[in-house]
Design an enzyme around this catalytic site. Structure first.
Site, short mmCIF file in Angstrom:
data_model
loop_
_atom_site.label_atom_id
_atom_site.label_comp_id
_atom_site.label_asym_id
_atom_site.label_seq_id
_atom_site.Cartn_x
_atom_site.Cartn_y
_atom_site.Cartn_z
CE LYS A 22 31.38 -8.19 22.02
NZ LYS A 22 32.73 -8.17 22.72
NE ARG A 92 32.22 -7.28 26.75
CZ ARG A 92 31.23 -7.80 27.73
NH1 ARG A 92 30.08 -7.16 27.94
NH2 ARG A 92 31.49 -8.85 28.32
N GLY A 101 37.89 -13.70 21.88
CA GLY A 101 39.20 -13.55 22.57
C GLY A 101 40.41 -13.05 21.87
CG MET A 103 40.67 -7.77 18.67
SD MET A 103 39.94 -6.71 17.79
CE MET A 103 38.46 -7.66 17.26
NE ARG A 338 30.40 -14.88 19.86
CZ ARG A 338 31.26 -14.37 20.65
NH1 ARG A 338 32.13 -13.39 20.02
NH2 ARG A 338 32.11 -15.14 21.32
CG HIS A 456 39.07 -17.12 25.30
ND1 HIS A 456 39.63 -16.34 25.92
CD2 HIS A 456 37.84 -16.65 24.72
CE1 HIS A 456 38.73 -15.45 26.12
NE2 HIS A 456 37.80 -15.46 25.38
CB SER A 766 43.74 -25.69 -16.68
OG SER A 766 43.62 -26.07 -15.28
CB CYS A 833 44.43 -27.58 -12.19
SG CYS A 833 45.70 -26.98 -13.11
CE1 TYR A 853 39.15 -27.76 -14.42
CE2 TYR A 853 37.92 -27.48 -16.59
CZ TYR A 853 39.02 -27.68 -15.93
OH TYR A 853 40.31 -27.69 -16.49
C1 PEP Z 1 50.07 -24.77 -10.91
O1 PEP Z 1 51.19 -24.30 -11.30
O2 PEP Z 1 49.43 -24.23 -10.30
C2 PEP Z 1 50.02 -26.26 -11.07
C3 PEP Z 1 48.82 -26.78 -10.95
O3 PEP Z 1 50.80 -26.94 -11.53
P1 PEP Z 1 52.03 -27.28 -10.51
O4 PEP Z 1 51.89 -27.27 -9.10
O5 PEP Z 1 52.54 -28.75 -11.05
O6 PEP Z 1 53.37 -26.53 -11.12
#
Ligand code: PEP
Ligand code: MG
Length: 877
Positions: A22, A92, A101, A103, A338, A456, A766, A833, A853
């Site tokens: 702001k 403000r 809204g 604060m 904003r 809000h 992974s 993962c 990935y």
């Molecule tokens: C993990 O531990 O991040 C994972 C992907 O395996 P799980 O959630 O199946 O334990």
């Protein structure tokens, strides 16, 4: 000496971190010559200093605030407490990221018993002067001294009742004068001292209150949901008051330069005459559409000016603006601008339109979409046929799109409680106040009686991507009895209603929903996303259906197929339990023989769905307690199948009991004890791959076999040897030239610490950040949520580390892993993962570590694609 306070003339738009959004934008608007009341900003650093000084504003900061007041007095020609020309200011909050809204604000500061008389006389409008004074006492008491608003509202209600009137507008100057007296008495009764008459005391009290409000409950919840760190602090804006409540030629409003719901390029806003700004957004009176200003002779000129300024600001910031304005005696002032919060649909349309209008380029368009906002678009909408057939019971403002059916509840606490019990609820409120934020989060949809599109409730719901229908004035509300009446019919707590946040329609009962699809502007943005993205996005999918859905949403492979999840269904769990509960090699092999064809069929389905894209199949990782039977009938069934007695099975189950199953006999430990399990799974993977490869020579199927939960390289090597031996034999027997990879999850800290040794053996890593977070923090991922609330309240955690990756601790392990692994195995593929793979800031972090990935659940794939593209753009690539 540190500079803690900046006049608007000293700042600009680039100083958001220091001046808050702001303050930086007010400064910028002053610079470009817009009509902005003068003022100054107490910096965000002053707020953090206030906290490190033990919640006091130190002398140096106080001194600079007083100097700034002196300067403001000079430029405005007015003076604090003056008997000729008194200065009144608004206080403000304003942090780096907008938190609508959440604060506190104090208006009309500078009033006291003398100043109010001066104002009354000079303006010739004593009603206005006394209205301002009683508002100020009310706000100051509430915000600064934490005396609840309700005591003052009760006094107003009593006064109205005595006089037999309903509306505040019918109160006279004398009434307000009397109320001001009553309010001060109330203040003294509650606080134990007189209401402060000295504007400087009022000012310091208010600045302190705004700093304190940074740490209130609702602000903390909002920050957690929006990834805003606690240590940022808020700035405080002190600005000369302009008055929208001077009569019919004055007013206040809020407007967006484009429609925040649809993105349509059309000024969109609301205003009220004779009011102060808070009245418009608080949802207490339902405001008028901004276009109507054109028809009001007192407002028409200000409206014309506003339209020009709105365009000017949009061109300046190159984004849709959310602006607040006040008209004082027909003259327009801009109080704030904003980048406006918007629905996901609107965000996509605005981004595409701005590119087409030549205002921004594709990279900017990609960068301006809030990834988590896409969530709403990926979730079901009401079925078109069902919508056509249904008759709405009411219609109000389509404040935030989406489809929601659920049981009506009438308080934020009920919404939370019911949701915790597993109910889907619609929160029905007279109006929502920021205190309702947790209830709004718990609800599937929100319906309000009062309040406009800029209330809000609407702004917050849009930010959360939550369906909201607001301002349904036809509803007769009976909050005390938890019911409402609409169209002559009563709806009680627990009755199911449906809301269509895109049309504003309200329906009785539940309506069927359909899946969303990526088309139109969504598709266009996703195309640009993929153009600028470097890191791949895979999905966590355990079935061909999930895999297909994820492919539709843009997944470029499977990063995690949890094979134990393939046995949840009733017709499969039996074979799985037989395997777990077998007490001999023969018994286990017999059970595995039953499982093998099921697994193979699943894998074939998945390979087909993926059409040659990579698939990581993780070997069994069942925390055994999730799979052993607990119901008597299931135990009996298992006993019969194995030719054992119920008692024998119960003894066996007892022997499998573990005190810490998540640290127990799971993951690769199972394969070390029972290599025949890994053998069966390898056969299923390799046979499925060979078959699909044969049927589809145009694809290249390369199975990726992933060993879970290793902590010691020898564990990995042990399982890997079983895999390689079995796979090579299968490939040879089939006369195939199939290639395959064997890698591991990185989810135990010890595996990370010895990543160089593991990387010599593994084709890929992974990160299983669910377990890695669990084991790094020593927090049970299944139970820790129960006490996190106290950790948030104590500001020990900003976020749930199972949702947002802890870059400091868990991240250090990840960084170390990459650094240890790459030199010994430069070609090693690295991904993630754990659940964090779909969290935007975590995705950005993974990109910074050079991951190949991220992998996440199917519905989060577009979010991860966008976050990955934004990370690449941000890194200047
Ligand atoms: C993990 O531990 O991040 C994972 C992907 O395996 P799980 O959630 O199946 O334990
Ligand atoms: Mg795990």
């Amino acid at each position: 000496m540190v500079k803690w306070v900046y006049m608007f003339t000293e700042g600009d738009a680039t100083m958001k971190n220091l001046l808050g959004g702001k303050g930086a934008n007010l400064s910028e608007m002053v610079n470009i010559g817009l009509p902005v009341p003068q003022g100054f900003v107490v910096s965000t650093e002053a707020c953090t200093q206030y906290y490190s000084d033990g919640e006091v504003i130190n002398e140096e900061i106080q001194g600079q605030i007083m100097d700034a007041i002196g300067k403001l007095e000079e430029v405005s020609g007015k003076k604090f407490g003056d008997s000729e020309n008194p200065l009144l200011v608004a206080i403000r909050s304003g942090s780096r990221a907008s938190m609508p809204g959440m604060m506190d604000t104090v208006l009309n500061l500078g009033l006291n018993d003398d100043v109010v008389e001066v104002l009354a006389e000079k303006s010739g409008n004593p009603r206005w002067a006394w209205d301002c004074y009683r508002r100020f006492i009310q706000m100051y008491s509430d915000v600064v001294m934490e005396v609840g608003k309700k005591y003052f509202e009760e006094l107003i209600d009593e006064m109205k009742e005595e006089k037999g009137i309903v509306e505040d507008e019918d109160l006279t100057a004398e009434d307000f004068q009397k109320l001001a007296g009553q309010f001060k008495a109330e203040y003294k009764a509650k606080v134990g001292e007189d209401f402060p008459a000295d504007p400087k005391v009022q000012l310091m009290g208010s600045v302190k209150a705004v700093f304190r409000s940074w740490n209130n409950k609702r602000a903390n919840v909002y920050r957690r949901d929006h990834d805003i760190p606690h240590h940022w602090g808020t700035a405080v804006n002190v600005q000369e008051m302009v008055f929208g409540n001077l009569g019919e030629s004055s007013g206040s409003g809020v407007a967006f330069s484009r429609d925040p719901s649809t993105g349509e390029n059309k000024l969109y806003g609301e205003y009220l005459t004779n009011c102060q700004g808070e009245d418009v957004v608080a949802g207490i009176r339902t405001p008028n559409k901004i276009e109507l200003m054109a028809d009001d002779p007192h407002m028409a000129k200000a409206y014309e000016d506003f339209k020009v300024i709105s365009k000017k600001l949009e061109n300046h910031y190159k984004d849709m603006q959310d602006m607040e304005f006040t008209v004082e005696n027909e003259k327009l002032y801009i109080l704030q601008t904003r980048n406006g919060k918007r629905t996901a649909q609107a965000a996509l349309k605005i981004a595409c339109d701005l590119v087409d209008e030549g205002m921004i380029d594709e990279k900017t368009a990609v960068s301006m979409i809030e990834p988590r906002n896409l969530d709403t678009l990926l979730h079901p909408q009401f079925e078109t046929a069902a919508l056509t057939a249904a008759t709405p019971i009411g219609k109000a403002l389509p404040a935030s799109p989406g489809a929601a059916s659920g049981k009506a509840v009438f308080t934020a606490e009920d919404a939370k409680e019911w949701e915790a019990k597993g109910e889907t609820v619609i929160l029905v409120r007279m109006e929502t106040s920021p205190e309702d934020i947790e209830g709004m989060k718990a609800a599937k949809g929100i319906l309000t009686v009062r309040g406009g599109m800029t209330s809000h409730a609407a702004v917050v719901a849009r930010g959360m991507g939550k369906c909201c229908v607001s301002g349904c004035t036809e509803i007769v509300m009976d909050e005390a009895n938890k019911k409402f009446t609409l169209g002559g019919i009563d709806y009680h707590e627990g009755d199911i209603i449906s809301l269509d946040g895109s049309t504003g329609n309200i329906y009785a009962g539940a309506l069927p929903t359909m899946d969303a699809s990526i088309a139109g502007e969504f598709a266009r943005i996703m195309e640009w996303t993929d153009k600028y993205r470097k890191m791949k996005v895979r999905t966590n999918a355990d079935s061909p259906e999930d895999a297909r859905k994820a492919r539709e949403l843009g997944a470029e492979g499977i990063g995690l197929c949890r094979t134990e999840h393939m046995f949840f269904e009733a017709d499969r769990i039996d074979a799985f339990r037989e395997m777990i509960c077998a007490d001999s090699l023969e018994g286990r092999k017999a059970a595995l023989d039953k499982i093998l064809p099921m697994q193979q069929a699943d894998f074939e389905g998945i390979y087909k769905a993926l059409e040659g894209e990579p698939v990581t199949i993780r070997f069994l990782d069942p925390p055994l307690h999730e799979f052993v039977p607990t119901e008597e009938a299931d135990i009996k069934k298992l006993a019969d199948a194995q030719g054992k007695t119920v008692e024998q099975i119960k003894t066996l189950i007892d022997s499998l009991h573990e005190f810490n199953p998540m640290l127990g006999h799971r993951g690769c430990r199972l394969a070390v004890t029972y290599p025949e399990i890994a053998e069966m799974q390898t056969k299923a993977v390799i046979r499925a791959a060979i078959k699909v490869q044969k049927d589809h020579p145009e694809w290249k199927v390369v199975p990726e076999i992933m060993v879970p939960l290793i902590g010691e390289v020898k564990e990995f090597v042990f399982v890997k040897n079983v895999v390689v031996e079995t796979a090579d034999a299968e490939i040879k027997a089939a006369g195939s030239d199939l290639e395959y990879m064997v890698g591991t999850m990185m989810e135990i800290p010890r595996a990370c610490l010895t990543a160089d040794a593991v990387a010599k053996e593994a084709d890929f890593f992974s990160f299983g950040t669910n377990d890695l977070t669990q084991m790094t923090y020593g927090l049970s991922r299944d139970d820790a949520g129960k006490f996190f609330e106290s950790y948030y309240d104590a500001n020990i955690y900003d976020n749930d580390p199972f949702v947002k990756l802890d870059q400091v601790g868990v991240g250090k392990l990840m960084e170390m892993t990459v650094e240890l692994a790459k030199p010994v195995n430069p070609g090693i593929k690295i991904g993630i993962c754990g659940e964090h793979g779909g969290d935007p800031t975590s995705v950005e972090y993974c990109y910074s570590l050079g991951f190949d990935y991220v992998s996440c659940s199917p519905f989060r794939v577009p979010i991860a694609r966008l976050a990955a593209a934004q990370a690449a753009i941000k890194a200047g690539e």
